[in-house]
Scaffold this motif. Structure first.
Motif, PDB file in Angstrom:
ATOM      1  N   PHE A  42       0.861  -1.177   0.000  1.00  0.00           N
ATOM      2  CA  PHE A  42       0.000   0.000   0.000  1.00  0.00           C
ATOM      3  C   PHE A  42       0.895   1.223   0.000  1.00  0.00           C
ATOM      4  N   ARG A  43       0.758   2.032  -1.033  1.00  0.00           N
ATOM      5  CA  ARG A  43       1.542   3.265  -1.104  1.00  0.00           C
ATOM      6  C   ARG A  43       0.713   4.397  -0.506  1.00  0.00           C
ATOM      7  N   ILE A  44       1.278   5.050   0.477  1.00  0.00           N
ATOM      8  CA  ILE A  44       0.625   6.163   1.157  1.00  0.00           C
ATOM      9  C   ILE A  44       0.903   7.437   0.356  1.00  0.00           C
ATOM     10  N   GLU A  45      -0.163   8.040  -0.166  1.00  0.00           N
ATOM     11  CA  GLU A  45      -0.025   9.260  -0.946  1.00  0.00           C
ATOM     12  C   GLU A  45      -0.906  10.348  -0.361  1.00  0.00           C
ATOM     13  N   ALA A  46      -0.398  11.557  -0.312  1.00  0.00           N
ATOM     14  CA  ALA A  46      -1.153  12.673   0.246  1.00  0.00           C
ATOM     15  C   ALA A  46      -2.260  13.106  -0.702  1.00  0.00           C
ATOM     16  N   ALA A  47      -3.452  13.339  -0.163  1.00  0.00           N
ATOM     17  CA  ALA A  47      -4.548  13.859  -0.973  1.00  0.00           C
ATOM     18  C   ALA A  47      -4.156  15.208  -1.580  1.00  0.00           C
ATOM     19  N   ASP A  48      -3.420  15.988  -0.817  1.00  0.00           N
ATOM     20  CA  ASP A  48      -2.828  17.236  -1.320  1.00  0.00           C
ATOM     21  C   ASP A  48      -1.340  16.978  -1.487  1.00  0.00           C
ATOM     22  N   PRO A  49      -0.899  16.641  -2.695  1.00  0.00           N
ATOM     23  CA  PRO A  49       0.488  16.207  -2.886  1.00  0.00           C
ATOM     24  C   PRO A  49       1.500  17.252  -2.409  1.00  0.00           C
ATOM     25  N   TYR A  50       2.610  16.748  -1.899  1.00  0.00           N
ATOM     26  CA  TYR A  50       3.687  17.642  -1.498  1.00  0.00           C
ATOM     27  C   TYR A  50       4.335  18.254  -2.736  1.00  0.00           C
ATOM     28  N   PRO A  51       4.823  19.491  -2.636  1.00  0.00           N
ATOM     29  CA  PRO A  51       5.424  20.149  -3.807  1.00  0.00           C
ATOM     30  C   PRO A  51       6.658  19.394  -4.308  1.00  0.00           C
ATOM     31  N   ASP A  52       6.947  19.554  -5.585  1.00  0.00           N
ATOM     32  CA  ASP A  52       8.200  19.035  -6.119  1.00  0.00           C
ATOM     33  C   ASP A  52       9.381  19.838  -5.587  1.00  0.00           C
ATOM     34  N   ASP A  53       9.161  21.111  -5.325  1.00  0.00           N
ATOM     35  CA  ASP A  53      10.218  21.987  -4.840  1.00  0.00           C
ATOM     36  C   ASP A  53      10.617  21.605  -3.412  1.00  0.00           C
ATOM     37  N   TYR A  54      11.909  21.454  -3.197  1.00  0.00           N
ATOM     38  CA  TYR A  54      12.403  21.013  -1.895  1.00  0.00           C
ATOM     39  C   TYR A  54      12.091  22.002  -0.780  1.00  0.00           C
ATOM     40  N   GLU A  55      12.426  23.282  -0.989  1.00  0.00           N
ATOM     41  CA  GLU A  55      12.232  24.282   0.056  1.00  0.00           C
ATOM     42  C   GLU A  55      10.753  24.431   0.409  1.00  0.00           C
ATOM     43  N   GLN A  56       9.875  24.340  -0.577  1.00  0.00           N
ATOM     44  CA  GLN A  56       8.440  24.433  -0.307  1.00  0.00           C
ATOM     45  C   GLN A  56       7.963  23.252   0.538  1.00  0.00           C
ATOM     46  N   THR A  57       8.530  22.079   0.275  1.00  0.00           N
ATOM     47  CA  THR A  57       8.162  20.913   1.079  1.00  0.00           C
ATOM     48  C   THR A  57       8.681  21.057   2.507  1.00  0.00           C
ATOM     49  N   VAL A  58       9.889  21.602   2.648  1.00  0.00           N
ATOM     50  CA  VAL A  58      10.434  21.873   3.979  1.00  0.00           C
ATOM     51  C   VAL A  58       9.476  22.775   4.760  1.00  0.00           C
ATOM     52  N   GLN A  59       9.045  23.849   4.124  1.00  0.00           N
ATOM     53  CA  GLN A  59       8.155  24.800   4.790  1.00  0.00           C
ATOM     54  C   GLN A  59       6.822  24.155   5.147  1.00  0.00           C
ATOM     55  N   ARG A  60       6.279  23.344   4.240  1.00  0.00           N
ATOM     56  CA  ARG A  60       5.002  22.690   4.535  1.00  0.00           C
ATOM     57  C   ARG A  60       5.151  21.710   5.689  1.00  0.00           C
ATOM     58  N   ASN A  61       6.248  20.957   5.702  1.00  0.00           N
ATOM     59  CA  ASN A  61       6.448  19.995   6.779  1.00  0.00           C
ATOM     60  C   ASN A  61       6.570  20.702   8.129  1.00  0.00           C
ATOM     61  N   VAL A  62       7.290  21.818   8.162  1.00  0.00           N
ATOM     62  CA  VAL A  62       7.426  22.589   9.399  1.00  0.00           C
ATOM     63  C   VAL A  62       6.051  23.048   9.888  1.00  0.00           C
ATOM     64  N   GLN A  63       5.221  23.536   8.967  1.00  0.00           N
ATOM     65  CA  GLN A  63       3.895  24.000   9.344  1.00  0.00           C
ATOM     66  C   GLN A  63       3.045  22.852   9.865  1.00  0.00           C
ATOM     67  N   GLU A  64       3.129  21.681   9.206  1.00  0.00           N
ATOM     68  CA  GLU A  64       2.345  20.521   9.656  1.00  0.00           C
ATOM     69  C   GLU A  64       2.788  20.066  11.049  1.00  0.00           C
ATOM     70  N   GLU A  65       4.077  20.109  11.302  1.00  0.00           N
ATOM     71  CA  GLU A  65       4.562  19.745  12.630  1.00  0.00           C
ATOM     72  C   GLU A  65       4.084  20.744  13.677  1.00  0.00           C
ATOM     73  N   ASN A  66       4.181  22.036  13.355  1.00  0.00           N
ATOM     74  CA  ASN A  66       3.741  23.064  14.306  1.00  0.00           C
ATOM     75  C   ASN A  66       2.255  22.940  14.614  1.00  0.00           C
ATOM     76  N   ASP A  67       1.470  22.538  13.614  1.00  0.00           N
ATOM     77  CA  ASP A  67       0.021  22.401  13.778  1.00  0.00           C
ATOM     78  C   ASP A  67      -0.385  21.031  14.308  1.00  0.00           C
ATOM     79  N   ASP A  68       0.593  20.133  14.495  1.00  0.00           N
ATOM     80  CA  ASP A  68       0.304  18.742  14.836  1.00  0.00           C
ATOM     81  C   ASP A  68      -0.743  18.181  13.871  1.00  0.00           C
ATOM     82  N   ALA A  69      -0.524  18.446  12.591  1.00  0.00           N
ATOM     83  CA  ALA A  69      -1.491  18.112  11.542  1.00  0.00           C
ATOM     84  C   ALA A  69      -1.500  16.619  11.228  1.00  0.00           C
ATOM     85  N   ARG A  70      -2.603  16.184  10.634  1.00  0.00           N
ATOM     86  CA  ARG A  70      -2.741  14.824  10.121  1.00  0.00           C
ATOM     87  C   ARG A  70      -3.153  14.929   8.655  1.00  0.00           C
ATOM     88  N   PRO A  71      -2.174  15.045   7.741  1.00  0.00           N
ATOM     89  CA  PRO A  71      -2.496  15.213   6.322  1.00  0.00           C
ATOM     90  C   PRO A  71      -3.358  14.060   5.809  1.00  0.00           C
TER      91      PRO A  71
END
Length: 228
Positions: free
Chosen positions: A98-127
Motif C-alpha cells: 500500500f503506497r501512502i499518498e497525500a490527498a494534497d500532494p507535497y510540492p516538487d520543490d524542496y524548500e516548499q516541502t520543507v516549509q510545509r512539513n514545518v507548518q504541519e509539525e507546528n500544527d500537529d497536523a494529520r495530512p
C-alpha cells in the motif's frame, strides 16, 4: 527523493528547524500462483493453500519524488528513495503493498516541502491520505516505510498509523535519511502505538538507496522473512 535534517542546514538558518530528507496509492497484491490446466477445458482447482488469517505481510510506505537533498546539494528524483527500498523489499519477499499518498500532494520543490512539513509539525497536523486505507485484519506483520523529516516521521505517517488497526501486530519500520539514521522514527511509532511491538527497523541513507539490496536482504533475513 529524500528530505532530511542535513539537507535542511539552510532551512535551519531560515526557519530555525531542521528537516531530515528522504526521499503515496493503491494496494498491490502479490500475483496469484499459476494454475495447472486439466487435459479437458475445465481448469483444475488451485491446490495452493489459502493464507491463514494473520499470515500475510503488509508493506505500507510513503515516498516523495521531486527535488531532494543530495550530499549538500539538490537532485531531481523520478522515484523517491523510500520507494526504491520498498521495491527491493517487495522483490525479495511476498508482501501486499500500500503506497501512502497525500490527498494534497507535497510540492516538487524542496524548500516548499520543507516549509510545509514545518507548518504541519507546528500544527500537529494529520495530512489526508488519497486512497482508502487497507484492512489489516489478515496481517500479522506490517513493514512501515518513510523518509525521515526533521529527525522524525512525516506527519502523514501519523495519519496512517492512527487510522488503521495495528493491535496485536508487529511493526518493522524502515526509513531513508541523509545523516540522522532512524532519528525518532521508532520512538514516534512506539508512542503512537502503545501495546504494539515496534522493532528497531532499518535505516538507509537516501543517496545510496539504489545500492541497499544487501542491507535490505540482511534485514529481512534477520526478521525471519527471507530464507538463508
Amino acid at each position: 527523493m529524500q528530505m532530511d535534517d542535513v539537507i535542511n542546514r539552510r532551512a535551519f538558518v531560515r526557519s530555525g528547524l531542521l528537516l531530515t530528507a528522504t526521499v503515496l496509492g493503491a494496494v498491490a497484491c502479490t500475483p496469484t500462483p499459476s494454475r495447472e490446466t486439466m487435459p479437458s477445458s475445465t481448469p483444475a482447482p488451485d491446490s495452493s493453500p489459502a493464507p491463514s488469517p494473520g499470515s500475510r505481510v503488509m508493506l505500507a510506505y510513503f515516498s516523495r519524488p521531486g527535488e531532494n537533498y543530495h550530499y549538500g546539494d539538490r537532485i531531481d528524483l523520478e522515484v523517491g528513495n523510500t520507494q526504491v527500498v520498498a521495491e527491493m523489499i517487495a522483490d525479495a519477499i511476498t508482501v501486499d503493498v500500500f503506497r501512502i499518498e497525500a490527498a494534497d500532494p507535497y510540492p516538487d520543490d524542496y524548500e516548499q516541502t520543507v516549509q510545509r512539513n514545518v507548518q504541519e509539525e507546528n500544527d500537529d497536523a494529520r495530512p489526508e491520505i488519497a486512497s482508502p486505507l487497507p484492512d489489516l485484519s489478515d496481517y500479522a506483520i506490517v513493514l512501515l516505510g518513510s523518509p525521515v523529516w526533521n529527525v522524525q516521521t512525516p506527519m502523514i505517517m501519523r495519519t496512517f498509523v492512527e487510522n488503521v488497526d495495528l493491535a496485536g501486530k508487529t511493526v518493522h519500520p524502515f526509513a531513508t535519511y541523509a545523516v540522522s539514521g532512524m532519528g525518532r522514527v521508532r520512538t514516534d511509532y512506539a508512542q503512537l502505538l502503545p501495546g504494539v511491538t515496534v522493532t528497531e527497523g532499518l535505516a538507509v541513507q537516501g543517496e545510496v538507496a539504489s545500492q541497499a539490496r544487501p542491507n535490505v536482504d540482511a534485514w529481512l533475513r534477520q526478521l525471519g522473512l527471507l530464507g538463508a
